[in-house]
Design an enzyme around this catalytic site. Structure first.
Site, mmCIF file in Angstrom:
data_model
loop_
_atom_site.group_PDB
_atom_site.id
_atom_site.type_symbol
_atom_site.label_atom_id
_atom_site.label_comp_id
_atom_site.label_asym_id
_atom_site.label_seq_id
_atom_site.Cartn_x
_atom_site.Cartn_y
_atom_site.Cartn_z
ATOM 1 N N GLU A 88 0.813 -1.531 -0.024
ATOM 2 C CA GLU A 88 -0.111 0.157 0.309
ATOM 3 C C GLU A 88 1.131 1.528 -0.269
ATOM 4 O O GLU A 88 0.635 2.408 -0.695
ATOM 5 C CB GLU A 88 -0.829 0.224 1.345
ATOM 6 C CG GLU A 88 -1.585 -0.646 0.841
ATOM 7 C CD GLU A 88 -2.556 -0.672 -0.462
ATOM 8 O OE1 GLU A 88 -3.353 -0.547 -0.279
ATOM 9 O OE2 GLU A 88 -2.861 -2.619 -0.569
ATOM 10 N N HIS A 99 1.647 1.755 -3.356
ATOM 11 C CA HIS A 99 0.485 2.977 -4.316
ATOM 12 C C HIS A 99 1.321 4.138 -4.119
ATOM 13 O O HIS A 99 0.612 4.936 -4.725
ATOM 14 C CB HIS A 99 -0.326 2.183 -3.634
ATOM 15 C CG HIS A 99 -0.762 0.845 -4.400
ATOM 16 N ND1 HIS A 99 -0.826 0.862 -5.774
ATOM 17 C CD2 HIS A 99 -1.793 0.162 -4.313
ATOM 18 C CE1 HIS A 99 -1.603 -0.573 -6.080
ATOM 19 N NE2 HIS A 99 -1.766 -1.247 -5.145
#
Length: 289
Positions: free
Chosen positions: A141, A144
């Site tokens: 994450e 990202h």
């Protein structure tokens, strides 16, 4: 899928009516190419950019996630420390860290600014993953965020929205002229009906393109997770997802930025935001060799 198409049709009909009213008030003629481009850019990028700017608030509201301000237990302390350490490694600001109720193993990241993002994990992840596996998911994450995927996806969506709006009206005008036999006539109900159908059709193709790009993005985020937590940990995390697999219950607004996007067969695979877990694991193993 049928429900989404119906909702998409209703939404587009509302947008058509609203756009006509707004363009009339602004004195812009949407039947002329310059007016059409103005309308397409406003509608195409407007929605995606507003969604991007509101993404954190939308994610918190739709998932019921609560941000950890002060850790209440060792697990929350570990979450904050891990995210802070990974954020420092990739050179981004400390994201907000949140937890949301959900039985599935999942997590997501969102936010318009890589230095002011949100990373959230499900209670199912905390209960069913080891710290090594959870560390890899957090790394995925954070990757990202560091890669600016939220902004990139919003811009891509804006470009495709604009393309769909323009192409649907250009082709719709041509078809309407052929059917009416009068190329100079004003636009009637038939024209807007044709445009609506074309927007649905072109919108499906645009979604396929968006999801293809999203799947490529997931491979890169997996590499980021492997870099931040270790390749074996990232592979183990994906294998854990494979054991505890199921359909993603994340709201559609944030599903594309989760660690897991569900499963699909046949044509449905074209509309998935994430590649099959087996392909992601294979890509990580090939990169190691």
């Amino acid at each position: 899928m049928l429900t989404r198409i119906v909702l998409f049709a209703i939404t587009n009909l509302a947008v058509l009516i609203l756009a006509s009213i707004v363009m009339s008030l602004l004195g812009v003629n949407p039947t002329q190419m310059s007016g059409l481009l103005v309308m397409a850019l406003i509608l195409g990028f407007g929605g995606s950019l507003i969604s991007l700017l509101m993404s954190k608030a939308i994610a918190k509201h739709t998932t019921g996630a609560y941000v950890i301000e002060q850790p209440r237990n060792p697990s929350q302390r570990w979450l904050l420390d891990t995210v802070r350490r990974q954020a420092e490694i990739v050179g981004i600001g400390m994201p907000e860290v949140a937890i949301y109720e959900g039985p599935e193993i999942n997590a997501f990241a969102t936010g318009a600014d890589r230095n002011n993002a949100l990373v959230a994990v499900s209670t199912g992840l905390l209960q069913n993953m080891s710290q090594d596996e959870a560390e890899a998911v957090l790394g995925h994450e954070i990757a990202h965020v560091a890669n600016g995927d939220m902004v990139t996806m919003a811009l891509l969506q804006g470009v495709l929205n604009t393309f769909v709006i323009v192409l649907a009206r250009v082709v719709g005008g041509f078809i309407d002229s052929l059917l009416s036999g009068n190329r100079g006539s004003g636009r009637g109900v038939a024209y807007y009906g044709i445009v609506l159908v074309l927007e649905l059709l072109f919108g499906l193709f645009a979604t396929i393109i968006t999801m293809w790009f999203s799947r490529r993005r997931e491979f890169r985020a997996d590499e980021g997770g492997a870099y931040l937590a270790g390749r074996n940990k990232m592979i183990a995390a994906l294998e854990r997802l494979g054991i505890n697999h199921g359909q993603s219950t994340l709201p559609t607004q944030v599903q594309a930025f989760g660690i897991y996007g569900g499963i699909g067969e046949g044509l449905r695979k074209l509309f998935l935001s994430h590649p099959p877990l087996s392909e992601r694991i294979a890509a990580l193993r090939m990169a190691r060799e």
